[in-house]
Design a protein around this motif. Structure first.
Motif, PDB file in Angstrom:
ATOM      1  N   PHE A  60       0.801  -1.227   0.000  1.00  0.00           N
ATOM      2  CA  PHE A  60       0.000   0.000   0.000  1.00  0.00           C
ATOM      3  C   PHE A  60       0.832   1.274   0.000  1.00  0.00           C
ATOM      4  O   PHE A  60       0.756   2.073  -0.934  1.00  0.00           O
ATOM      5  CB  PHE A  60      -0.936  -0.024   1.209  1.00  0.00           C
ATOM      6  N   LEU A  96      -2.762  15.071  -2.788  1.00  0.00           N
ATOM      7  CA  LEU A  96      -3.294  14.966  -1.441  1.00  0.00           C
ATOM      8  C   LEU A  96      -3.085  13.568  -0.871  1.00  0.00           C
ATOM      9  O   LEU A  96      -2.592  13.390   0.247  1.00  0.00           O
ATOM     10  CB  LEU A  96      -4.786  15.278  -1.511  1.00  0.00           C
ATOM     11  N   LEU A 100      -0.682  12.372   2.268  1.00  0.00           N
ATOM     12  CA  LEU A 100      -1.275  11.742   3.445  1.00  0.00           C
ATOM     13  C   LEU A 100      -0.749  10.321   3.636  1.00  0.00           C
ATOM     14  O   LEU A 100      -0.251   9.958   4.711  1.00  0.00           O
ATOM     15  CB  LEU A 100      -2.802  11.742   3.301  1.00  0.00           C
ATOM     16  N   CYS A 101      -0.832   9.507   2.590  1.00  0.00           N
ATOM     17  CA  CYS A 101      -0.405   8.114   2.716  1.00  0.00           C
ATOM     18  C   CYS A 101       1.101   8.027   2.888  1.00  0.00           C
ATOM     19  O   CYS A 101       1.607   7.133   3.563  1.00  0.00           O
ATOM     20  CB  CYS A 101      -0.854   7.315   1.509  1.00  0.00           C
ATOM     21  N   ILE A 104       1.787   8.572   6.540  1.00  0.00           N
ATOM     22  CA  ILE A 104       1.426   7.383   7.307  1.00  0.00           C
ATOM     23  C   ILE A 104       2.457   6.285   7.087  1.00  0.00           C
ATOM     24  O   ILE A 104       2.908   5.622   8.029  1.00  0.00           O
ATOM     25  CB  ILE A 104       0.010   6.904   6.913  1.00  0.00           C
ATOM     26  N   LEU A 165      -4.789   8.598  15.329  1.00  0.00           N
ATOM     27  CA  LEU A 165      -5.669   8.694  14.161  1.00  0.00           C
ATOM     28  C   LEU A 165      -6.208  10.108  13.958  1.00  0.00           C
ATOM     29  O   LEU A 165      -6.154  10.630  12.848  1.00  0.00           O
ATOM     30  CB  LEU A 165      -6.835   7.712  14.331  1.00  0.00           C
ATOM     31  N   VAL A 166      -6.719  10.718  15.009  1.00  0.00           N
ATOM     32  CA  VAL A 166      -7.379  12.012  14.803  1.00  0.00           C
ATOM     33  C   VAL A 166      -6.528  13.197  15.232  1.00  0.00           C
ATOM     34  O   VAL A 166      -6.940  14.329  15.066  1.00  0.00           O
ATOM     35  CB  VAL A 166      -8.753  12.102  15.505  1.00  0.00           C
ATOM     36  N   ILE A 168      -2.424  13.012  15.609  1.00  0.00           N
ATOM     37  CA  ILE A 168      -1.048  13.053  15.129  1.00  0.00           C
ATOM     38  C   ILE A 168      -0.974  13.066  13.603  1.00  0.00           C
ATOM     39  O   ILE A 168      -0.319  13.932  13.021  1.00  0.00           O
ATOM     40  CB  ILE A 168      -0.248  11.881  15.727  1.00  0.00           C
ATOM     41  N   PHE A 169      -1.660  12.153  12.949  1.00  0.00           N
ATOM     42  CA  PHE A 169      -1.608  12.144  11.488  1.00  0.00           C
ATOM     43  C   PHE A 169      -2.120  13.454  10.885  1.00  0.00           C
ATOM     44  O   PHE A 169      -1.437  14.053  10.046  1.00  0.00           O
ATOM     45  CB  PHE A 169      -2.388  10.952  10.914  1.00  0.00           C
ATOM     46  N   PRO A 170      -3.309  13.911  11.293  1.00  0.00           N
ATOM     47  CA  PRO A 170      -3.766  15.184  10.722  1.00  0.00           C
ATOM     48  C   PRO A 170      -2.800  16.335  10.971  1.00  0.00           C
ATOM     49  O   PRO A 170      -2.572  17.158  10.090  1.00  0.00           O
ATOM     50  CB  PRO A 170      -5.100  15.426  11.439  1.00  0.00           C
ATOM     51  N   PHE A 173       0.158  16.119   8.729  1.00  0.00           N
ATOM     52  CA  PHE A 173      -0.285  16.458   7.384  1.00  0.00           C
ATOM     53  C   PHE A 173      -0.379  17.971   7.202  1.00  0.00           C
ATOM     54  O   PHE A 173       0.148  18.533   6.237  1.00  0.00           O
ATOM     55  CB  PHE A 173      -1.640  15.797   7.122  1.00  0.00           C
TER      56      PHE A 173
ATOM     57  N   LEU B 115       0.457  18.328  22.213  1.00  0.00           N
ATOM     58  CA  LEU B 115      -0.360  17.843  21.102  1.00  0.00           C
ATOM     59  C   LEU B 115      -1.769  18.419  21.175  1.00  0.00           C
ATOM     60  O   LEU B 115      -2.353  18.813  20.168  1.00  0.00           O
ATOM     61  CB  LEU B 115      -0.425  16.319  21.174  1.00  0.00           C
ATOM     62  N   SER B 123      -6.718  21.042  12.071  1.00  0.00           N
ATOM     63  CA  SER B 123      -6.572  19.634  11.714  1.00  0.00           C
ATOM     64  C   SER B 123      -7.886  19.043  11.213  1.00  0.00           C
ATOM     65  O   SER B 123      -7.910  17.949  10.679  1.00  0.00           O
ATOM     66  CB  SER B 123      -6.013  18.840  12.888  1.00  0.00           C
ATOM     67  N   ALA B 126      -7.712  17.981   7.716  1.00  0.00           N
ATOM     68  CA  ALA B 126      -6.912  16.774   7.573  1.00  0.00           C
ATOM     69  C   ALA B 126      -7.666  15.562   8.102  1.00  0.00           C
ATOM     70  O   ALA B 126      -7.597  14.480   7.523  1.00  0.00           O
ATOM     71  CB  ALA B 126      -5.584  16.947   8.297  1.00  0.00           C
ATOM     72  N   ILE B 127      -8.410  15.750   9.204  1.00  0.00           N
ATOM     73  CA  ILE B 127      -9.206  14.640   9.729  1.00  0.00           C
ATOM     74  C   ILE B 127     -10.214  14.203   8.680  1.00  0.00           C
ATOM     75  O   ILE B 127     -10.447  13.013   8.467  1.00  0.00           O
ATOM     76  CB  ILE B 127      -9.936  15.060  11.024  1.00  0.00           C
ATOM     77  N   VAL B 130      -8.407  12.010   6.302  1.00  0.00           N
ATOM     78  CA  VAL B 130      -8.124  10.704   6.897  1.00  0.00           C
ATOM     79  C   VAL B 130      -9.384   9.851   6.919  1.00  0.00           C
ATOM     80  O   VAL B 130      -9.372   8.672   6.558  1.00  0.00           O
ATOM     81  CB  VAL B 130      -7.561  10.876   8.330  1.00  0.00           C
ATOM     82  N   LEU B 133     -10.291   8.572   3.598  1.00  0.00           N
ATOM     83  CA  LEU B 133      -9.416   7.446   3.261  1.00  0.00           C
ATOM     84  C   LEU B 133      -9.978   6.156   3.856  1.00  0.00           C
ATOM     85  O   LEU B 133      -9.899   5.088   3.265  1.00  0.00           O
ATOM     86  CB  LEU B 133      -8.022   7.728   3.818  1.00  0.00           C
ATOM     87  N   ALA B 149     -12.170   9.738  19.800  1.00  0.00           N
ATOM     88  CA  ALA B 149     -10.841   9.130  19.694  1.00  0.00           C
ATOM     89  C   ALA B 149      -9.768   9.970  20.375  1.00  0.00           C
ATOM     90  O   ALA B 149      -8.881   9.441  21.039  1.00  0.00           O
ATOM     91  CB  ALA B 149     -10.476   8.909  18.234  1.00  0.00           C
ATOM     92  N   GLY B 150      -9.855  11.285  20.222  1.00  0.00           N
ATOM     93  CA  GLY B 150      -8.809  12.124  20.771  1.00  0.00           C
ATOM     94  C   GLY B 150      -9.041  12.524  22.215  1.00  0.00           C
ATOM     95  O   GLY B 150      -8.278  13.290  22.787  1.00  0.00           O
TER      96      GLY B 150
END
Lengths: 471, 281
Positions: A60, A96, A100-101, A104, A165-166, A168-170, A173, B115, B123, B126-127, B130, B133, B149-150
């Motif tokens: 992936f 985009l 993003l990927c 990750i 998920l909601v 750190i990744f965002p 990005f 954080l 964000s 961006a959320i 995600v 996705l 979640a957060g």
């Protein structure tokens, strides 16, 4: 710190040097070392994690990571085939998705490397135990440590996953977006965007005829700070005083009073804020009452209201709007603060208060010397969070000033208005103007301000080993 | 004689005045929801003609822009799920940070706090990507994940509370052979009811209050997929406010009911002096 890292790698090197065949083979197959010592289930689980990772990366994320340096090269093109009357789209790149990927994917590789070192050390530890003929935990015993010494792992894993998920990744990005030219004219999937380095940061501090971001940024930053300070301070003090006042022995029907204030919390903030916003609107009910009782005329005569206006511009002119949002925020925030202060006030150890009373302390002294330090200790960290929350207080400003139109061209040029906070400004930039690059830059600034402020005060509050004071 | 009476009277008069200021908008909300005139009444505080029709419309006549029963159901589901998940997350994280000692604890704590300071509004976009996705946009499940979640990052207040629970309580439990899990569920949680109340209320309120995230996530034009906040917010947009303002007021009041019920149930747990007397000596 460096010593720790050195030690860590020394341990790893030793594991490689002195490891037997099981330990060494787990350099390649993570689970081998556990299976070789009889920890079959654990070995299989660890092995499955490794397989899952390799499958994820090569199946992936690898294709996206390869394109990270350019963020894609093939733009989307539609070709219309007159023969079949069908549109065909070429195999285009989506910047985009790549970004993003790619992020990750990189994150997972870092996690993999960490797991690799950690795993080797742990397997070597097992080998040493086996050589010394010490007890090796069964799977059941391993599970048992998860609700005892290692309970924190159990506790933190799920919330940690959610945060990843909601949050750190965002965040990663959006930080990356600040270094790209992702805006209205570069929107995937139709167009590509690419890296531009520090270009956007330069724009933020430029004030010229056409670019007014620098002008707007400084003013909005100053207002954000004033707002955050005023909003936090007024609701905090107001809340504690109100709680103290209601909880006083001399007040009758404490529960009734408390409930009356709590009613305002029960109605969602956005409802009350929209409502209050409409009440204080240019042609709202407050204005018609004010003109009926002659307040509008009076304010006009002393010059607080412009001569050309037939109403008081509560939420539509600079100055007025600034004061009103702070006042309305007191209305919104004090009941909340009162409620949490009540909980804390009730928890003050009674023996301390009684001891003070026996020693002849007056009520005021007790409040200053016992109640306040106690309340500050518990709410201290939350006071900082409240300040940060107010810097990011989106609802109050956004809902109250939604009808505000800036007449200052320099503000309007950069899509800002006077009572905007940095946060509402950046929301407008993303939502209405698709200017993601500038929004990200502003976001990073907000973050830096909050982070630095917090670290300074937090270090003083928590690090001073006062955690155990009240335990 | 007179002084003895004047001061308490003044004290209560002062409180009454404050309450008056605080309740005026709520009163306006209430009376407007009973008005026959559908738009914003700017001339009079009280409506000229009274009716219950707005509530009737809210519940029994859903139309193409307002489908309150469906909104209410959606928000209720989201609120309850978030409530449970967030409360667990916050309590778990707070316990780990307050009552356990492990390597890297302070660093992890500082990291979480930093954080948590990253602007959520930023964000959000961006959320959204995600979630797209993961194929979770336009769904209630996606919103539940986003809201809860957060939540582990909001541990500060709860941790501050756990810090005040005497460590000797936990130690004596440990001496009697309790595992950490048992200490967490049998000793610390029963002692922290006020904190749980606070967390539950906060977690439940988030999805009822938030319209920005919901608007971003749920792109569906079909009102029955919306949440209460989204739907009500939509009703006061410029094109609709003239016809739906009173309905908006009625909806705002109805939304207050589940929240008030929650407050009333939870208020029982605001017991005085929870830790007082738990440890002897």
């Amino acid at each position: 710190m460096t010593g720790k890292i050195k030690n860590y790698f020394a341990g790893f090197a030793e594991a490689v040097r002195k490891g037997d065949r099981w330990t060494r083979s787990s350099l390649l197959l993570f689970g081998a070392g556990y299976i070789g010592r009889g920890q079959i289930i654990r070995g299989i689980l660890v092995q499955l994690i490794q397989i899952g990772f390799i499958w994820f990366t090569f199946g992936f994320s690898a294709q996206y990571m390869m394109q990270l340096p350019t963020l894609g090269t093939v733009q989307r093109e539609e070709t219309f085939d007159p023969a079949t009357l069908a549109k065909t789209v070429n195999d285009y790149d989506n910047s985009l998705l790549i970004l993003l990927c790619g992020i990750i994917g990189i994150f997972f590789i870092l996690a993999y490397i960490l797991l690799f070192f950690q795993n080797t050390r742990r397997v070597y530890g097992l080998q040493k135990r086996a050589e010394a003929k010490e007890h090796i935990n069964s799977f059941r015993e391993d599970l048992h440590t998860l609700i005892n010494e290692k309970f924190y792992l159990t506790l933190l894993s799920l919330p940690g996953l959610g945060v990843l998920l909601v949050n750190i990744f965002p965040i990663l990005f959006m930080i990356c977006v600040a270094f790209t030219n992702y805006d209205k004219r570069h929107q995937p999937p139709t167009y590509l965007f690419t890296w531009v380095g520090l270009e956007n940061f330069k724009t933020l501090f430029t004030s010229s005829q056409t670019v007014t971001f620098g002008y707007a940024f400084i003013r909005i930053l100053v207002w954000t700070m004033i707002w955050a300070f005023a909003a936090t301070f007024t609701t905090f003090i107001g809340g504690i005083l109100l709680a103290k006042f209601i909880n006083d022995r001399r007040t009758r029907c404490q529960k009734l009073w408390r409930s009356l204030f709590v009613i305002t919390i029960a109605i969602p903030q956005f409802v009350t804020l929209l409502l209050v916003g409409k009440m204080f609107g240019d042609y709202g009910i407050v204005n018609s009452i004010c003109s009926k009782i002659g307040l509008t005329g009076f304010l006009k005569s002393i010059g607080l209201v412009g001569a050309g206006l037939s109403y008081i511009p509560f939420l539509s002119k600079p100055g007025w709007a600034h004061v009103m949002v702070i006042l309305i925020n007191i209305w919104v925030g004090v009941p909340f603060q009162m409620l949490s202060a009540t909980g804390i006030l009730m928890n003050i150890p009674n023996d301390q208060l009684e001891a003070a009373r026996i020693d002849g302390a007056s009520e005021r002294q007790i409040f200053r010397k016992i109640t306040m330090p106690y309340v500050l200790f518990i709410t201290g960290p939350s006071l900082i969070t409240a300040f940060i929350a107010n810097i990011n207080n989106f609802n109050v400003i956004y809902l109250l000033t939604s009808d505000y139109v800036s007449t200052n061209m320099k503000f309007a040029n950069s899509n800002a208005k006077e009572p905007d906070l940095l946060i509402t400004w950046l929301f407008n930039l993303t939502n209405n103007h698709s200017n993601f690059k500038m929004a990200s830059v502003i976001g990073i600034c907000v973050f830096l301000i909050s982070a630095i402020g917090t670290l300074i005060s937090f270090a003083r509050l928590i690090k001073g080993n006062r955690e155990e004071d009240f335990q | 004689m007179s002084k003895k009476y004047i001061r308490p009277v003044l004290r209560h008069l002062f409180l009454a005045a404050l309450v008056f200021v605080w309740l005026i908008p709520i009163l306006w909300l209430f009376v407007t929801s009973l008005s026959t005139y559908k738009g914003i009444n700017t001339m009079h505080f009280f409506p000229t003609h009274w009716t219950l029709d707005n509530y009737h419309q809210l519940f029994f006549r859903p139309d193409t822009v307002a489908n309150f029963p469906a909104w209410f159901r959606n928000s209720m589901v989201i609120g309850c799920c978030c409530c449970v998940i967030s409360t667990f997350f916050v309590l778990m994280v707070s316990y780990a940070f307050s009552c356990m000692r492990f390597p890297g604890r302070k660093k992890l704590m500082s990291f979480s706090i930093i954080l948590g300071m990253f602007p959520g509004v930023l964000s959000m976009i961006a959320i959204y990507f995600v979630m797209k996705l993961l194929g979770l946009t336009d769904s209630i499940g996606g919103l539940i994940i986003i809201y809860s979640a957060g939540s582990g990052l909001g541990f500060l207040i709860c941790k501050g509370f756990f810090d005040t629970i005497p460590a000797s309580l936990r130690e004596s439990a440990r001496l009697e052979g309790a595992s950490e899990l048992q200490i967490f569920t049998r000793v610390v949680i029963p002692l922290s009811k006020p904190m749980i109340v606070y967390t539950v209320i906060n977690a439940f309120l988030t999805p009822w209050m938030d319209f920005v995230m919901a608007k971003l996530m749920i792109r569906s034009k079909e009102p029955s997929h919306w949440t209460v906040a989204m739907g009500l917010f939509n009703l006061v947009q410029r094109t609709l406010v003239g016809d739906y303002f009173t309905v908006f007021c009625a909806g705002g009041l109805i939304v207050a009911i589940p929240i008030s019920v929650l407050f009333i149930i939870m208020q029982r747990f605001y017991v005085e002096g929870i830790t007082g007397g738990a440890v002897k000596g």
